[in-house]
Design an enzyme around this catalytic site. Sequence first.
Site, PDB file in Angstrom:
ATOM      1  N   GLY A 116     -46.172 -10.778  -7.424  1.00 16.20           N
ATOM      2  CA  GLY A 116     -46.708  -9.445  -7.115  1.00 16.20           C
ATOM      3  C   GLY A 116     -47.260  -9.435  -5.705  1.00 16.20           C
ATOM      4  N   SER A 118     -46.388  -8.214  -3.015  1.00 17.66           N
ATOM      5  CA  SER A 118     -46.360  -6.995  -2.211  1.00 17.66           C
ATOM      6  C   SER A 118     -47.531  -6.077  -2.539  1.00 17.66           C
ATOM      7  CB  SER A 118     -45.045  -6.247  -2.487  1.00 17.66           C
ATOM      8  OG  SER A 118     -44.928  -6.034  -3.887  1.00 17.66           O
ATOM      9  N   ASP A 120     -51.557  -4.710  -3.821  1.00 22.31           N
ATOM     10  CA  ASP A 120     -52.875  -4.522  -3.217  1.00 22.31           C
ATOM     11  C   ASP A 120     -53.780  -5.754  -3.366  1.00 22.31           C
ATOM     12  OD1 ASP A 120     -55.093  -2.637  -2.342  1.00 22.31           O
ATOM     13  OD2 ASP A 120     -55.862  -3.285  -4.286  1.00 22.31           O
ATOM     14  N   LEU A 121     -53.859  -6.284  -4.571  1.00 21.36           N
ATOM     15  CA  LEU A 121     -54.756  -7.422  -4.803  1.00 21.36           C
ATOM     16  C   LEU A 121     -54.307  -8.634  -3.996  1.00 21.36           C
ATOM     17  CD1 LEU A 121     -57.155  -8.537  -6.538  1.00 21.36           C
ATOM     18  CD2 LEU A 121     -55.422  -9.431  -8.080  1.00 21.36           C
ATOM     19  N   GLU A 298     -69.717   2.002  -7.075  1.00 17.23           N
ATOM     20  CA  GLU A 298     -68.886   1.997  -5.865  1.00 17.23           C
ATOM     21  C   GLU A 298     -68.967   3.363  -5.227  1.00 17.23           C
ATOM     22  OE1 GLU A 298     -65.393  -1.354  -6.618  1.00 17.23           O
ATOM     23  OE2 GLU A 298     -64.996   0.704  -7.183  1.00 17.23           O
ATOM     24  N   ASP A 313     -62.180  -1.305 -17.025  1.00 17.51           N
ATOM     25  CA  ASP A 313     -62.053  -1.802 -15.648  1.00 17.51           C
ATOM     26  C   ASP A 313     -63.256  -2.669 -15.228  1.00 17.51           C
ATOM     27  OD1 ASP A 313     -60.498  -1.827 -13.266  1.00 17.51           O
ATOM     28  OD2 ASP A 313     -61.885  -0.415 -12.338  1.00 17.51           O
ATOM     29  N   HIS A 318     -66.378  -7.448 -16.408  1.00 19.16           N
ATOM     30  CA  HIS A 318     -67.336  -7.962 -15.424  1.00 19.16           C
ATOM     31  C   HIS A 318     -68.784  -7.917 -15.930  1.00 19.16           C
ATOM     32  CE1 HIS A 318     -63.862  -7.818 -12.999  1.00 19.16           C
ATOM     33  NE2 HIS A 318     -64.014  -6.627 -12.461  1.00 19.16           N
ATOM     34  N   LYS A 414     -67.563   4.901 -10.386  1.00 17.75           N
ATOM     35  CA  LYS A 414     -66.854   5.040  -9.109  1.00 17.75           C
ATOM     36  C   LYS A 414     -67.324   6.334  -8.461  1.00 17.75           C
ATOM     37  CE  LYS A 414     -63.250   1.984  -9.803  1.00 17.75           C
ATOM     38  NZ  LYS A 414     -62.673   1.081  -8.832  1.00 17.75           N
TER      39      LYS A 414
HETATM   40  N1  LIG Z   1     -56.399  -4.345  -6.634  1.00 17.77           N
HETATM   41  C1  LIG Z   1     -57.572  -4.869  -7.007  1.00 17.77           C
HETATM   42  O1  LIG Z   1     -58.575  -4.832  -6.289  1.00 17.77           O
HETATM   43  C2  LIG Z   1     -57.689  -5.561  -8.324  1.00 17.77           C
HETATM   44  C3  LIG Z   1     -56.609  -5.689  -9.169  1.00 17.77           C
HETATM   45  N2  LIG Z   1     -56.731  -6.388 -10.339  1.00 17.77           N
HETATM   46  C4  LIG Z   1     -55.602  -6.572 -11.249  1.00 17.77           C
HETATM   47  O2  LIG Z   1     -54.657  -7.416 -10.593  1.00 17.77           O
HETATM   48  C5  LIG Z   1     -53.340  -7.022 -10.871  1.00 17.77           C
HETATM   49  C6  LIG Z   1     -52.628  -6.650  -9.570  1.00 17.77           C
HETATM   50  O3  LIG Z   1     -53.318  -5.558  -8.971  1.00 17.77           O
HETATM   51  P1  LIG Z   1     -52.708  -4.708  -7.762  1.00 17.77           P
HETATM   52  O4  LIG Z   1     -52.244  -5.628  -6.685  1.00 17.77           O
HETATM   53  O5  LIG Z   1     -53.698  -3.667  -7.456  1.00 17.77           O
HETATM   54  O6  LIG Z   1     -51.437  -4.050  -8.455  1.00 17.77           O
HETATM   55  P2  LIG Z   1     -50.245  -3.244  -7.809  1.00 17.77           P
HETATM   56  O7  LIG Z   1     -50.124  -1.989  -8.577  1.00 17.77           O
HETATM   57  O8  LIG Z   1     -50.385  -3.168  -6.328  1.00 17.77           O
HETATM   58  O9  LIG Z   1     -49.016  -4.147  -8.237  1.00 17.77           O
HETATM   59  C7  LIG Z   1     -48.703  -5.394  -7.645  1.00 17.77           C
HETATM   60  C8  LIG Z   1     -47.195  -5.480  -7.477  1.00 17.77           C
HETATM   61  O10 LIG Z   1     -46.585  -5.477  -8.763  1.00 17.77           O
HETATM   62  C9  LIG Z   1     -45.339  -4.774  -8.689  1.00 17.77           C
HETATM   63  N3  LIG Z   1     -45.378  -3.670  -9.655  1.00 17.77           N
HETATM   64  C10 LIG Z   1     -46.275  -2.649  -9.709  1.00 17.77           C
HETATM   65  N4  LIG Z   1     -45.997  -1.843 -10.747  1.00 17.77           N
HETATM   66  C11 LIG Z   1     -44.913  -2.354 -11.359  1.00 17.77           C
HETATM   67  C12 LIG Z   1     -44.164  -1.987 -12.505  1.00 17.77           C
HETATM   68  N5  LIG Z   1     -44.484  -0.921 -13.222  1.00 17.77           N
HETATM   69  N6  LIG Z   1     -43.107  -2.743 -12.864  1.00 17.77           N
HETATM   70  C13 LIG Z   1     -42.793  -3.837 -12.164  1.00 17.77           C
HETATM   71  N7  LIG Z   1     -43.476  -4.233 -11.048  1.00 17.77           N
HETATM   72  C14 LIG Z   1     -44.519  -3.509 -10.663  1.00 17.77           C
HETATM   73  C15 LIG Z   1     -45.216  -4.243  -7.289  1.00 17.77           C
HETATM   74  O11 LIG Z   1     -44.397  -5.155  -6.561  1.00 17.77           O
HETATM   75  P3  LIG Z   1     -42.826  -4.974  -6.388  1.00 17.77           P
HETATM   76  O12 LIG Z   1     -42.498  -3.549  -6.608  1.00 17.77           O
HETATM   77  O13 LIG Z   1     -42.568  -5.465  -4.997  1.00 17.77           O
HETATM   78  O14 LIG Z   1     -42.264  -5.890  -7.417  1.00 17.77           O
HETATM   79  C16 LIG Z   1     -46.613  -4.306  -6.742  1.00 17.77           C
HETATM   80  O15 LIG Z   1     -46.633  -4.508  -5.352  1.00 17.77           O
HETATM   81  C17 LIG Z   1     -53.447  -5.850 -11.835  1.00 17.77           C
HETATM   82  O16 LIG Z   1     -53.336  -6.362 -13.129  1.00 17.77           O
HETATM   83  C18 LIG Z   1     -54.850  -5.293 -11.565  1.00 17.77           C
HETATM   84  O17 LIG Z   1     -55.379  -4.648 -12.698  1.00 17.77           O
HETATM   85  C19 LIG Z   1     -57.893  -7.010 -10.647  1.00 17.77           C
HETATM   86  C20 LIG Z   1     -58.993  -6.929  -9.845  1.00 17.77           C
HETATM   87  C21 LIG Z   1     -59.009  -6.132  -8.667  1.00 17.77           C
HETATM   88  O1  LIG Z   2     -61.796  -5.604 -11.073  1.00 24.05           O
HETATM   89  C1  LIG Z   2     -62.122  -4.694 -10.332  1.00 24.05           C
HETATM   90  O2  LIG Z   2     -63.067  -4.924  -9.412  1.00 24.05           O
HETATM   91  C2  LIG Z   2     -63.156  -4.115  -8.258  1.00 24.05           C
HETATM   92  C3  LIG Z   2     -64.517  -4.417  -7.663  1.00 24.05           C
HETATM   93  O3  LIG Z   2     -64.550  -5.752  -7.264  1.00 24.05           O
HETATM   94  P1  LIG Z   2     -65.505  -6.199  -6.067  1.00 24.05           P
HETATM   95  O4  LIG Z   2     -65.370  -7.669  -6.033  1.00 24.05           O
HETATM   96  O5  LIG Z   2     -65.015  -5.510  -4.842  1.00 24.05           O
HETATM   97  O6  LIG Z   2     -66.863  -5.733  -6.451  1.00 24.05           O
HETATM   98  C4  LIG Z   2     -63.014  -2.665  -8.591  1.00 24.05           C
HETATM   99  O7  LIG Z   2     -62.971  -1.895  -7.400  1.00 24.05           O
HETATM  100  C5  LIG Z   2     -61.729  -2.445  -9.362  1.00 24.05           C
HETATM  101  O8  LIG Z   2     -61.656  -1.104  -9.781  1.00 24.05           O
HETATM  102  C6  LIG Z   2     -61.674  -3.338 -10.580  1.00 24.05           C
HETATM  103  O9  LIG Z   2     -60.372  -3.318 -11.125  1.00 24.05           O
END
Ligand SMILES: NC(=O)C1=CN([C@@H]2O[C@H](COP(=O)(O)OP(=O)(O)OC[C@H]3O[C@@H](n4cnc5c(N)ncnc54)[C@H](OP(=O)(O)O)[C@@H]3O)[C@@H](O)[C@H]2O)C=CC1
Ligand SMILES: O=C1O[C@H](COP(=O)(O)O)[C@@H](O)[C@H](O)[C@H]1O
Length: 569
Positions: A116, A118, A120-121, A298, A313, A318, A414
Amino acid sequence: MAAFSSAHRRSHATTPYSPSSRPRLSPSDGGHHRRVALSSIPSRLALRAQSSSRLRGSRCANAVRLHEGAGAATIIPVENKLPLKKSEGSLSLTLPKVENINIGENESTVSITVVGASGDLAKRKIFPALFALFCEDCLPKHFTIYGYARSKMTDAELRNMISKSLTCRTHKRENCEEKMDQFLKRCFYHSGHYDCLENFAELDKKLKLHEGRRISNRLFYLSIPPNIFVDAVRCSKSSAALTKALKQYLEENQIFRIDHYLGKELVENLSVLRFSNLIFEPLWSRNYIRNVQLIFSEDFGTEGRGGYGIIRDIMQNHLLQILALFAMETPVSLDAEDIRNEKVKVLRCMKPLHLDDVVIGQYTSHNDRSTTYPAYTDDKTVPNGSLTPTFAAAAIFINNARWEGVPFLMKAGKALQDRRAEIRVQFRHVPGNLYSQKLGTDLDQATNELVIRVQPDEAIYLMINNKVPGLEMKLDHSNLNLHYAARYSKEIPDAYERLLLDAIEGERRLFIRSDELDAAWAIFTPVLKEIDEKNIVPESYPYGSRGPAGAHRLAARHNVKWGDLSTGQ
Ligand SMILES: NC(=O)C1=CN([C@@H]2O[C@H](COP(=O)(O)OP(=O)(O)OC[C@H]3O[C@@H](n4cnc5c(N)ncnc54)[C@H](OP(=O)(O)O)[C@@H]3O)[C@@H](O)[C@H]2O)C=CC1
Ligand SMILES: O=C1O[C@H](COP(=O)(O)O)[C@@H](O)[C@H](O)[C@H]1O
């Protein structure tokens, strides 16, 4: 979600993954142990499998020592519950050029795949955390990082993408550019589907090429949405389903469930504060503590991440994890199993939540002079008329001898006024206080309050009453303050750095066991079901406000005033 696989020695001698040679990861599998990790909510899953001897090492300066990878190596496909598709394309590969392939057999290496990549995390947290570990010499001398996702990207494009989010520690600024270059050269990208065996086999080949003849350990960080792991993960049963699915392939001790709040410095410090200071532990009970508040806020909205709602969430994971650490009994030792046993016990003493114990809210738009802040429902990813809560407050009770009758109040939201995460412990009033006349009529004003500010600007402070210097007897309230920025010049590591390093070293103390997860869901499932089934309408609150008034009513029912609002600190 992250996954670790380790333990393959001389990768050319290993068996590629196939449905028929599906890895049943057990201690007897090829004579080595592997482990896997899951997150506290199904959305964060860390899978780890590693060599029979636990990866040992102290922190850090290249102290992570990896040894004794043994037996056959298998890539753990992250989607190992779903049927594996044959990929349509051919299997031809352009393998990266790797130097120094003839390495001594006793050298170890770690291969980290961010699945994953590509997303956000991965961009914001995982790659920067890996870079920070590299800068602190916490990664072994030989390591390779692979990004894996469906998006098409070259190695150069991946490097360019992640280079934007890498930062250097303030005290390690010198050679930063050089370090970034060195790090980025170790990063590669492979595009593939999450449910395609052949795509993983291609990745396996590339990893083997990097690993050469070294003793190898592999980590897969599954940074993808949970529904890619198993079919049904969206409802409250999803956690159990996910665990069941994974256990077809992995033993519990191969699973690392991540909750990144457990990696935060002040959450780690909670046990140190309690158990290494005589002055706190004797007060840590219903005898002296009136209420405990766990507060998360937040100052920004969901921003395209509507998803599950605030209870799943933030609260169920947490805040509940913090609460378990706060309220557990003294563990037998600092070993992972001893700590997790105590957490499970206290979680199982908590009364399951029902509608009466909870208030939910959703933010509406707000105009502030020139700026318009959007409502939750203005987000394009949110369906019209969505009832998803973006704010929740809850009153939890622990039915045990230590805590009976003490309200543990949680609130999380939020698009609120500020960003903070803190624990507030309000102590009982002083009985027969000699100074009550001087303290005034509002005894809450004079209550001793211990605040553990997890973020931002980490601090632990204790509000006490003291005399104002001078000839008259005038009382004041002041803070005894351990303010981290003033006390320590060292920058505080990001939670993901600690957890990644723990996963590399095989340390499970900060990861969540499946019985812990079951106990956590048992507390929140009844109320989540009620909210869904009864279509409970959340109370509105304007973007940037202090949240809905219902949170005050809930607290007042338990004779509590929210500490963040009454003291303004
Ligand atoms: N973002 C955050 O701050 C946090 C996120 N998380 C958890 O971490 C995990 C990743 O988060 P995040 O990076 O935000 O997620 P994203 O929605 O950005 O997904 C990550 C990657 O997964 C692939 N993807 C997304 N949706 C689908 C789909 N429906 N089917 C197949 N591939 C898909 C995409 O890559 P591609 O299309 O290139 O395959 C995407 O770039 C999640 O489970 C989230 O709940 C936990 C804590 C904080
Ligand atoms: O797991 C999550 O945490 C973030 C907050 O994390 P922090 O380390 O920046 O405090 C939250 O924004 C997000 O919604 C949630 O999925």
